[in-house]
Design an enzyme around this catalytic site. Structure first.
Site, PDB file in Angstrom:
ATOM      1  N   ASP B  91      68.548  39.857 -31.661  1.00 10.05           N
ATOM      2  CA  ASP B  91      67.730  41.001 -32.049  1.00 10.05           C
ATOM      3  C   ASP B  91      68.230  41.508 -33.403  1.00 10.05           C
ATOM      4  O   ASP B  91      69.228  41.013 -33.934  1.00 10.05           O
ATOM      5  CB  ASP B  91      67.759  42.091 -30.971  1.00 10.05           C
ATOM      6  CG  ASP B  91      69.157  42.633 -30.714  1.00 10.05           C
ATOM      7  OD1 ASP B  91      70.080  42.347 -31.505  1.00 10.05           O
ATOM      8  OD2 ASP B  91      69.335  43.342 -29.712  1.00 10.05           O
ATOM      9  N   SER B  92      67.546  42.486 -33.953  1.00  3.51           N
ATOM     10  CA  SER B  92      67.868  42.913 -35.317  1.00  3.51           C
ATOM     11  C   SER B  92      68.954  43.976 -35.352  1.00  3.51           C
ATOM     12  O   SER B  92      69.444  44.332 -36.418  1.00  3.51           O
ATOM     13  CB  SER B  92      66.621  43.492 -35.978  1.00  3.51           C
ATOM     14  OG  SER B  92      66.267  44.708 -35.329  1.00  3.51           O
ATOM     15  N   GLY B  93      69.344  44.493 -34.195  1.00  6.31           N
ATOM     16  CA  GLY B  93      70.297  45.587 -34.148  1.00  6.31           C
ATOM     17  C   GLY B  93      69.616  46.944 -34.142  1.00  6.31           C
ATOM     18  O   GLY B  93      70.234  47.957 -33.808  1.00  6.31           O
ATOM     19  N   GLY B  94      68.337  46.957 -34.493  1.00  3.47           N
ATOM     20  CA  GLY B  94      67.616  48.232 -34.589  1.00  3.47           C
ATOM     21  C   GLY B  94      67.599  48.999 -33.286  1.00  3.47           C
ATOM     22  O   GLY B  94      67.874  50.203 -33.261  1.00  3.47           O
ATOM     23  N   ASP B 145      63.294  46.724 -37.238  1.00  4.89           N
ATOM     24  CA  ASP B 145      62.193  47.652 -36.941  1.00  4.89           C
ATOM     25  C   ASP B 145      62.732  48.985 -36.465  1.00  4.89           C
ATOM     26  O   ASP B 145      63.921  49.124 -36.164  1.00  4.89           O
ATOM     27  CB  ASP B 145      61.285  47.061 -35.853  1.00  4.89           C
ATOM     28  CG  ASP B 145      61.997  46.940 -34.511  1.00  4.89           C
ATOM     29  OD1 ASP B 145      63.219  46.641 -34.510  1.00  4.89           O
ATOM     30  OD2 ASP B 145      61.364  47.131 -33.466  1.00  4.89           O
ATOM     31  N   GLN B 249      54.786  47.455 -33.428  1.00  7.55           N
ATOM     32  CA  GLN B 249      55.066  48.773 -32.850  1.00  7.55           C
ATOM     33  C   GLN B 249      53.738  49.534 -32.720  1.00  7.55           C
ATOM     34  O   GLN B 249      52.695  48.901 -32.646  1.00  7.55           O
ATOM     35  CB  GLN B 249      56.077  49.532 -33.724  1.00  7.55           C
ATOM     36  CG  GLN B 249      57.493  48.931 -33.701  1.00  7.55           C
ATOM     37  CD  GLN B 249      58.237  49.211 -32.390  1.00  7.55           C
ATOM     38  OE1 GLN B 249      57.799  49.991 -31.540  1.00  7.55           O
ATOM     39  NE2 GLN B 249      59.367  48.518 -32.206  1.00  7.55           N
ATOM     40  N   ASP B 326      63.043  39.095 -22.341  1.00  8.63           N
ATOM     41  CA  ASP B 326      64.481  39.265 -22.132  1.00  8.63           C
ATOM     42  C   ASP B 326      64.689  40.590 -21.450  1.00  8.63           C
ATOM     43  O   ASP B 326      63.873  41.509 -21.597  1.00  8.63           O
ATOM     44  CB  ASP B 326      65.241  39.297 -23.466  1.00  8.63           C
ATOM     45  CG  ASP B 326      65.103  40.648 -24.146  1.00  8.63           C
ATOM     46  OD1 ASP B 326      64.034  40.894 -24.739  1.00  8.63           O
ATOM     47  OD2 ASP B 326      66.036  41.473 -24.056  1.00  8.63           O
ATOM     48  N   CYS B 364      66.742  30.587  -1.377  1.00 14.01           N
ATOM     49  CA  CYS B 364      67.338  30.310  -2.682  1.00 14.01           C
ATOM     50  C   CYS B 364      68.367  29.191  -2.546  1.00 14.01           C
ATOM     51  O   CYS B 364      69.157  29.159  -1.601  1.00 14.01           O
ATOM     52  CB  CYS B 364      68.009  31.576  -3.221  1.00 14.01           C
ATOM     53  SG  CYS B 364      68.841  31.347  -4.806  1.00 14.01           S
ATOM     54  N   CYS B 366      70.672  28.478  -4.927  1.00 13.02           N
ATOM     55  CA  CYS B 366      71.733  28.632  -5.930  1.00 13.02           C
ATOM     56  C   CYS B 366      73.109  28.453  -5.281  1.00 13.02           C
ATOM     57  O   CYS B 366      73.246  28.433  -4.066  1.00 13.02           O
ATOM     58  CB  CYS B 366      71.628  29.984  -6.644  1.00 13.02           C
ATOM     59  SG  CYS B 366      72.359  31.369  -5.752  1.00 13.02           S
ATOM     60  N   CYS B 369      73.905  31.334  -2.735  1.00 13.81           N
ATOM     61  CA  CYS B 369      73.179  31.384  -1.467  1.00 13.81           C
ATOM     62  C   CYS B 369      73.480  30.182  -0.575  1.00 13.81           C
ATOM     63  O   CYS B 369      73.329  30.260   0.641  1.00 13.81           O
ATOM     64  CB  CYS B 369      71.679  31.509  -1.730  1.00 13.81           C
ATOM     65  SG  CYS B 369      71.251  33.110  -2.446  1.00 13.81           S
ATOM     66  N   HIS B 395      73.603  34.654  -8.910  1.00 13.34           N
ATOM     67  CA  HIS B 395      72.387  34.642  -8.094  1.00 13.34           C
ATOM     68  C   HIS B 395      71.203  35.284  -8.813  1.00 13.34           C
ATOM     69  O   HIS B 395      70.105  34.723  -8.832  1.00 13.34           O
ATOM     70  CB  HIS B 395      72.583  35.342  -6.751  1.00 13.34           C
ATOM     71  CG  HIS B 395      71.260  35.560  -6.075  1.00 13.34           C
ATOM     72  ND1 HIS B 395      70.597  34.538  -5.417  1.00 13.34           N
ATOM     73  CD2 HIS B 395      70.425  36.634  -6.045  1.00 13.34           C
ATOM     74  CE1 HIS B 395      69.424  34.990  -5.007  1.00 13.34           C
ATOM     75  NE2 HIS B 395      69.291  36.256  -5.370  1.00 13.34           N
TER      76      HIS B 395
END
Lengths: 429, 429
Positions: B91-94, B145, B249, B326, B364, B366, B369, B395
């Protein structure tokens, strides 16, 4: 026969051997990582298996407080509770009762102490400690002893040793009367030994005799083979029970150590531990007492030195003929950023590593050293990232386990354990 | 061509596709786990690979403060620093500058803010944010942004949007002028892409053009093959650069969102993110704005919805035509004992699970589990064991990644993403 010890090679007092336990074989000399609360802090059981951990140590005192013995027993014992199919040893709880409780009251009957968590009052005795350890169901359990403080004068060391001997007799008696109550001989045996998914285990709550044939019937041949290849099926026979080890005390007095050894052997145990060392005395004295005690222990039974040590020390004690060791050092030091390498100790928090692209230990093939740089490990530690603990612990455990593999190999070649230290330093770039 | 997006199947607005990045392909719709400080908290990169993570998100603000951009750049960029051979987005840090800094000062030039660690003063601008992200060397980077706060009136939303548009132009210009400074095109490329041991990387600090042939010469064929089989060699061509995404935005105003989309597209980016959502507004409004924005985005380019969401929400947004998402939710919730399962959310700290021998999620597969019980997970959490965080995060990530795999499969079959939710509930026992 639930437990056997076979010596496979020997040279002088040094030897390699094999512990045959209800949950698999353990090659000795062996280092046992500490999994205090049914977990080696930060490391999954998958990774412990991959690292080659053969036997874990669990702390009865801590497990007694959380989650409680009855909870673990109802869930099939410690192996099944933590999904660890290989061998486990539990201590008696005595050491923690003494080291974590300044308000304890010791009597002939046992020890009254307060929980370090909530101050609640509890009582441990030889009988209670056996009951707890049978409930947890480790493969090897320890007699309840009093760890003599250091320094202690001769009179104090003797009276403490006498108490430990009386408690050893009571431990032995209670164990003999109750050893068939271990959870894995009355139920769930196959599932714990197989490390099966909990979803399947849930359907198998009916009691079983737990022998190999019974497991085979329930699981079918293909699962059995797969289990074998993962080393997860090793319960040798129905009615298998735990092994009970006695503990030699006697402070730093060679004559008392001799007497403690002889009288503990007279009671009769499956193996013998040397307790009351690494409690603040100088290392030269530790070594002297270890040597003075070993000579009075039966050659054909396993010798367990409790609570040691650094990588150099575990090599040294293996060379003296010690078969089993445990220590929080590799895991606790890792959490403080102190890492053991073939080139010596590294404190990864130091700023000098911030730009270091090299591996932590160029002679180590663990998952950490083959993938990450010192710069990254330093960043994780400095940023208080949980992955720092995970990776540091992985490396330190790997280093200890590699060290012991090297020791076993070296002894088997007739070179003695000590040879390895020289080998390792010659591998420096 | 450093970056491409190929749509592989589509049904209505929903589609599956493939991002081709300098560090490998990413199948979309994709969920990107958050690795704030070059680590997904508690999870090793080995395990992230095993879980099927295709692309990680790193936070420029946090990495700028620790270990610092120049440190990462000197060590070959973020991929090599953290030994992650697959794709990364920063990300841009904004967002962090705005959300973690109450004393920030915003001007046309940029944002002055104080470190949340030590109070030191720093300045971010479109140029500084590009410089930082080029130094980190992620495959996809974001324009700087201003994330409009919620609620904001129309005037505030417009002026904030206008600022973001001016910053987008400046971001784009700085990126075009400096994109060839990315660390993996000027040095170390092969080693980062191959995820090679740091010990070997150390010997390869000489600059290289970094194309496949060059890597091949240095590594030899067998290493290359091995690297290929592990999916670790994917740098497509020499001179590869990063991709830059713009951010739409406009607050909760549909007309402003349309205008922001059109004017951002006019500047021209490799992909388009929808920012300023999931900032406190009701979920129905989030969905409305997502739908209203998507219709103005070019169909042939990737659409990234920032900072969402729950498992149900990521399925829903994929269904609307979002390609990338994300969120810290799966990892942060895991650390608080909140676990996502096919049967709903579970708060593993609850006493009701203390004796539960069943798996966390019976549907599941994984590592957690299939091996551990709810009782064990509850014990680890209640005892504050680090392994609780490791297993819970494993998990939850697995659940999110499985969800997105199911979404992609369902879309490819022409059933739409939404089908999965029904499928999953029908799998309940």
């Amino acid at each position: 026969m639930s437990f056997q010890f076979k010596i496979e090679s020997a040279s002088g007092s040094t030897r390699t051997g094999r512990l045959l336990t209800p949950h698999g074989d353990v090659e000795t000399p062996v280092f046992m990582p500490v999994g205090t609360l049914a977990s080696v802090k930060g490391i999954s059981q998958d990774l412990l298996e991959e690292l080659g951990v053969q036997i874990l140590l669990g702390n009865t005192y801590h497990l007694y407080l959380r989650p409680g013995i009855e909870q673990v027993r109802k869930l099939g014992g410690l192996h099944r509770f933590m999904s660890w199919p290989r061998a486990i040893l539990t201590d008696s709880g005595g050491f923690q009762v003494f080291s974590l409780n300044h308000l304890r009251k010791v009597s002939e009957e046992g020890v009254t102490f307060r929980s370090h968590l909530d101050g609640s009052e509890h009582f441990f005795s030889p009988e209670r400690a056996m009951e707890a350890q049978i409930g947890l169901g480790a493969d090897i359990i320890m007699a309840f002893d009093e760890c003599t403080e250091y320094p202690a004068d001769r009179e104090r060391a003797r009276s403490s040793m006498e108490m430990t001997l009386r408690w050893a007799e009571r431990s032995r008696k209670h164990f003999e009367d109750h050893k068939h109550e271990v959870p894995w001989t009355t139920s769930h045996v196959g599932t714990a030994a197989l490390g099966c998914p909990a979803s399947e285990a849930r359907e198998q709550v009916k009691p079983s005799s737990g022998d190999r044939e019974d497991v085979s019937e329930r699981w079918g041949t293909s699962e059995l083979r797969s289990a074998d290849s993962r080393g997860r099926l090793s319960l040798r026979d129905s009615g298998a029970t735990q092994a009970l080890f006695g503990i030699v005390q006697g402070g730093m007095d060679r004559a008392l150590r001799k007497e403690s050894a002889e009288r503990t052997i007279a009671i009769g145990f499956d193996g013998y531990a040397i307790g009351g060392l690494s409690v603040g005395e100088p290392r030269s004295l530790t070594r002297e007492i270890v040597e003075a005690t070993i000579e009075h222990l039966p050659a054909g039974q396993p010798r367990y030195l409790m609570g040691v040590g650094t990588p150099d020390e575990i090599v040294e004690y293996a060379n003296l003929g010690i078969d089993m060791m445990d220590c929080v050092l590799p895991t606790r030091a890792a959490r403080h950023g102190l890492l053991f390498t073939s080139e010596g100790k590294i404190s990864i928090k130091q700023a000098r590593y911030a730009g270091d692209p090299g591996p932590l230990d160029p002679n180590c093939n663990c998952r950490v050293c083959t993938r990450y740089s010192r710069a990254y490990l330093r960043h994780l530690y400095a940023s208080n990232e949980v992955l720092a603990q995970v990776l540091n612990t992985t490396h330190n455990l790997s280093f200890y386990l590699d060290t012991m593999r090297g020791v076993r190999h070296s002894i088997a070649l007739g070179k003695g354990a000590r040879f390895l230290a020289g080998e390792r330093s010659r591998r420096k770039p």
